[in-house]
Design an enzyme around this catalytic site. Structure first.
Site, PDB file in Angstrom:
ATOM      1  N   ASP A  73       5.221  -5.641  15.974  1.00  0.00           N
ATOM      2  CA  ASP A  73       6.298  -4.942  15.254  1.00  0.00           C
ATOM      3  C   ASP A  73       6.620  -3.623  15.951  1.00  0.00           C
ATOM      4  OD1 ASP A  73       8.249  -4.699  13.355  1.00  0.00           O
ATOM      5  OD2 ASP A  73       6.948  -3.799  11.844  1.00  0.00           O
ATOM      6  N   GLY A 128       0.810  -1.210   0.000  1.00  0.00           N
ATOM      7  CA  GLY A 128       0.000   0.000   0.000  1.00  0.00           C
ATOM      8  C   GLY A 128       0.842   1.257   0.000  1.00  0.00           C
TER       9      GLY A 128
END
Length: 822
Positions: A206, A95
């Site tokens: 993350d 994206g």
């Protein structure tokens, strides 16, 4: 090699690289005679093949961000719904992220991520919707919010997020040359934000400096955790060398990756993975370096990188400082001399960091809150829990905090020693009989002490067993909730498998309370879990009948618990909440009489709790919601006005401290945000009941002013104040206050738009009024009394197919997300 020499992970990875008859021959060779493992590997291979339509991407270097050759057609200037793209600010493998300007219903600058072509499948869109609902549960000042989601005209999904204009936390600390204590103070709210996400069933996976940005608001440093939910929905991150790959590979950034993440099939990840990453982040804040050197990880082969993370022990922070070449600049950035930096970190800070990054996750902090609490203990000069403290260590900490007390103790000990000396001299002159009596007394005391120590050991063993049982229950609950709702690592799981997991979870919960004499804690957790699984069936699966059955089972368990153990307030409050949720569902399916019954049970429980602790804000907020729902169902019956007076009394008691205390703006930002949010709920309950009730506009106005003082930079208070002035008939003031909210870039809710539409209509601005009404009408939610009031004022006919009668109301449209974390 045979199956005895290879792990299932290695067999699966090798089989994945082979095709057709070559794959079959390979499995025959390594798994001959091992039917169970063969069936498991083949199921994994079939699941991978089914997922290819969703995860179609070529094999890439696993240490590089995945790239896609297909280009996104959108660029600066493109308009997507109410958003105009201004400039590209980031790009990942799946994206592109733009800074965008929202044009209506309010103007503000946001971050908008568009999914690239090829990811716009039906499965992706369904997964995005589930992910958006999960992230929408989060409401924390240190988490960047997901504001909106949708699809472009070509059907490709996009997300709209809060635009955080900040820098990575490590860079911010170095640029500002923050001391160690200042860095620890900035690190604590990051832990609290991660804990909030964990309580909502979301694992970040993350965490790293570029995903923890620090911005300054009113000269205060505010860290913001970003990339919750959005990254997991697309299996990609936007920046750095994040690894997001297909089934059988790893997710995370190597420098911050936990040992359990460093496996090809991450089927056993829990919240302690984020605790590990937080530990690495603190390691870097203290030393300017990660536990394993970046250069070594980047030069090593991929398998070697994973082995290092899983097996090698990193050096302690103080040890790492003695080996780096940049120690002078690192120390200068922390306002300390180079020779003193490692001495300050050695000991407690070493212990805290090394506990957080333990290889064995069972030895890490159980929660991010536990991590933050130990950091706070260090800052308060209290004994930390990161290691078994010795008696000398505890005494040193006590002495540091209690110097005066220590001097007193020393004096008393000196007096005792002097007395002992005199007693010893007298004992020499005692008779043999007295000595025998004293010896017998010592033996009795020794036996008594031995018995006491034995009892203490038994208590400790029992506590360890109870703790282990509690941890196992929590682990099952985490798996059931996350898998059934498709959260985190379970996001690719087909809905039929999620239903199977939810059903198996139900069997487990039922088995807990069918054991002989289950403890109150087990009964309480089971009742809560049954209700939560009901929420999954309602909101994730759309199965209202099954949701009702589970809600009723939940209230049965909690009702029985409250009858047997009535004292704990949390049991009664949770029981009231579950009756309230059941009442909402019954109202939604047009069973008004049954819904009233559940609301009245919840009201009775909440009123009992408030009689013990009058004015308690969270209970008052939930009780106000119950009153408002019941009034919506029974109006215009006379009892509706009686219930509204009770609502007013409840609201005045809860809000009185905010009317009496001034200035409110001195509160900490997170406390002010929570309190303003609770006041907004109470004001909404007072304002949106049917017009047949004599609404208390003055109280709504007072609450709105208190909200503005608590959060001057938020539009919530101005909208509440506008609603109060509309009810008072002061439409000029209401229009001006809606304008103030607009200046603050506040996004109006559906109910806010209806109040604005009625205000503009009264002011003669009918075109704008109609636009706001139409925008609210398009929003998701049942027709409630406020919409009916607006439609009647503006001469709009509501189609019969959309009118629920006395069923779900505007009140019921509010999501039940303000309950305390389960």
């Amino acid at each position: 090699m045979t199956a005895d020499q290879l792990t299932p992970d290695e067999i699966f990875a090798e089989a994945l690289r082979r095709q057709g008859s070559e794959r079959t021959k390979y499995l025959d060779e390594v798994l001959s005679g091992d039917t169970a493992v063969r069936e498991r590997i083949e199921r994994l291979l079939r699941a991978h093949a089914e997922a290819e339509s969703f995860l179609e991407m070529p094999a890439k270097d696993p240490l590089a961000t995945v790239n896609d050759d297909r280009q996104v057609s959108e660029r600066p200037g493109t308009v997507i719904g109410p958003y105009k793209l201004l400039q590209q600010i980031g790009e990942g493998g799946m994206g592109v992220v733009f800074m965008a300007e929202q044009s209506e219903p309010i103007q503000r600058t946001v971050a908008l991520k568009i999914i690239k072509p090829g990811m716009d499948t039906r499965q992706v869109i369904a997964r995005f919707e589930a992910e958006r609902q999960a992230v929408a549960l989060m409401d924390h000042p240190n988490i960047a919010k997901v504001l909106d989601a949708g699809t472009t005209d070509t059907g490709r999904p996009y997300f709209v997020m809060e635009l955080v204009k900040g820098v990575p936390i490590t860079k911010y600390c170095d640029d500002k040359q923050l001391s160690l204590r200042q860095r620890l103070d900035l690190f604590k709210p990051v832990c609290e934000a991660v804990q909030h996400a964990h309580q909502k069933g979301i694992i970040h996976r993350d965490l790293k400096p570029s995903n923890v940005l620090v911005a300054e608001y009113d000269n205060h440093s505010v860290p913001k955790v970003i990339d919750f939910g959005v990254a997991k929905a697309t299996a990609q991150k936007l920046t750095e060398r994040t690894m997001f790959t297909e089934f059988g590979q790893v997710i995370g950034t190597v420098e911050y990756m936990s040992p359990e993440q460093a496996k090809f099939n991450q089927l056993d990840i829990d919240t302690r993975t984020d605790v590990y990453s937080l530990g690495v982040l603190l390691y870097e804040l203290l030393t300017g370096s990660t536990p394993f050197e970046r250069k070594r990880l980047r030069e090593a082969a991929f398998d070697e990188v994973l082995r290092i993370i899983r097996e090698e022990e990193p050096p302690k922070p103080s040890t790492r400082l003695s080996t780096i070449d940049t120690l002078p600049s690192v120390a200068a950035n922390r306002q300390v001399e180079p020779g003193r930096l490692s001495k300050v970190i050695r000991g407690e800070l070493d212990w805290i960091v090394m506990k957080a990054i333990e290889k064995d996750r069972n030895r890490r902090y159980e929660t991010a809150n536990g991590f933050a609490a130990d950091v706070q203990r260090y800052l308060d000069d209290e004994a930390v829990l990161a290691c078994p403290p010795s008696a000398t260590y505890r005494f040193r900490k006590f002495a540091l905090r209690n110097k005066a007390v220590l001097l007193t103790v020393v004096a008393v000990m000196a007096a005792l020693i002097a007395g002992t000396t005199v007693s010893t001299w007298q004992a020499v002159r005692a008779t043999r009989a007295a000595r025998a009596e004293q010896a017998a007394l010592r033996i009795a005391k020794a036996n008594e002490q031995a018995a006491k120590e034995s009892a203490q050991r038994a208590d400790a063993e029992r506590q360890r067993a109870e703790d282990a049982f509690y941890k196992s229950r929590r682990a099952v609950s985490d798996v059931v909730v996350n898998a059934a709702m498709g959260i985190g690592k379970w996001s690719d799981l087909p809905i039929e498998y999620r239903k199977i997991i939810a059903a198996d979870g139900l069997k487990y919960y039922e088995s807990l309370i069918q054991t002989n004499n289950p403890s109150p804690a087990v009964r309480y957790e089971t009742g809560v879990a049954l209700g939560n699984v009901g929420l999954m069936h309602q909101w994730s699966f759309g199965e209202l009948d099954q949701a009702e059955k589970l809600y009723r089972r939940s209230v049965d368990v909690l009702d029985a618990l409250v009858r047997d153990v009535p004292k704990p307030a949390e049991y009664r409050q949770q029981c009231a909440y579950r009756h309230f949720v059941l009442g909402q569902l019954l109202a939604y399916v047009q069973r008004a009489n049954e819904s009233q019954k559940e609301y009245r049970i919840a009201i009775a429980l909440y009123e009992g709790l408030l009689s013990e602790t009058p004015g308690r804000l969270n209970i008052s907020t939930e009780l106000a919601g119950c009153y408002s729902h019941l009034i919506e169902l029974i109006a215009p019956a006379p009892e509706a006005q009686t219930l509204y007076r009770k609502l007013v009394v409840c609201a005045e008691a809860a809000c009185q401290p905010f009317f009496a205390q001034s200035p409110l703006a001195t509160r900490p930002a997170d406390q002010a945000h929570r309190e303003a949010h609770a006041l907004e709920q109470i004001a909404s309950c007072l304002a949106i009941v049917p017009a047949s009730v004599d609404r208390e506009h003055q109280l709504v106005i007072r609450i709105g002013r208190a909200m503005i003082e608590l959060e001057p930079g938020s539009g919530d208070g101005w909208v509440a104040l506008a609603a109060g002035h509309y009810l008072a008939g002061d439409w000029n003031a209401a229009e001006a206050e809606f304008g103030k909210a607009d200046e603050l870039k506040y996004k109006l809710s559906r109910i806010d738009q209806l109040f604005l539409a009625m205000t503009l209509w009264r002011q003669g601005d009918k075109p704008r009024a109609l636009r706001n009404y139409q925008s609210a009408d398009k929003s998701r939610g049942a027709v409630g009394s406020i919409q009916r009031e607006a439609a009647e004022l503006m001469g709009i006919t509501i189609p019969p197919s959309t009118q629920p009668g006395k069923g779900p109301s505007a009140v019921a449209d509010r999501a039940v997300t303000d309950k305390k974390d389960e």
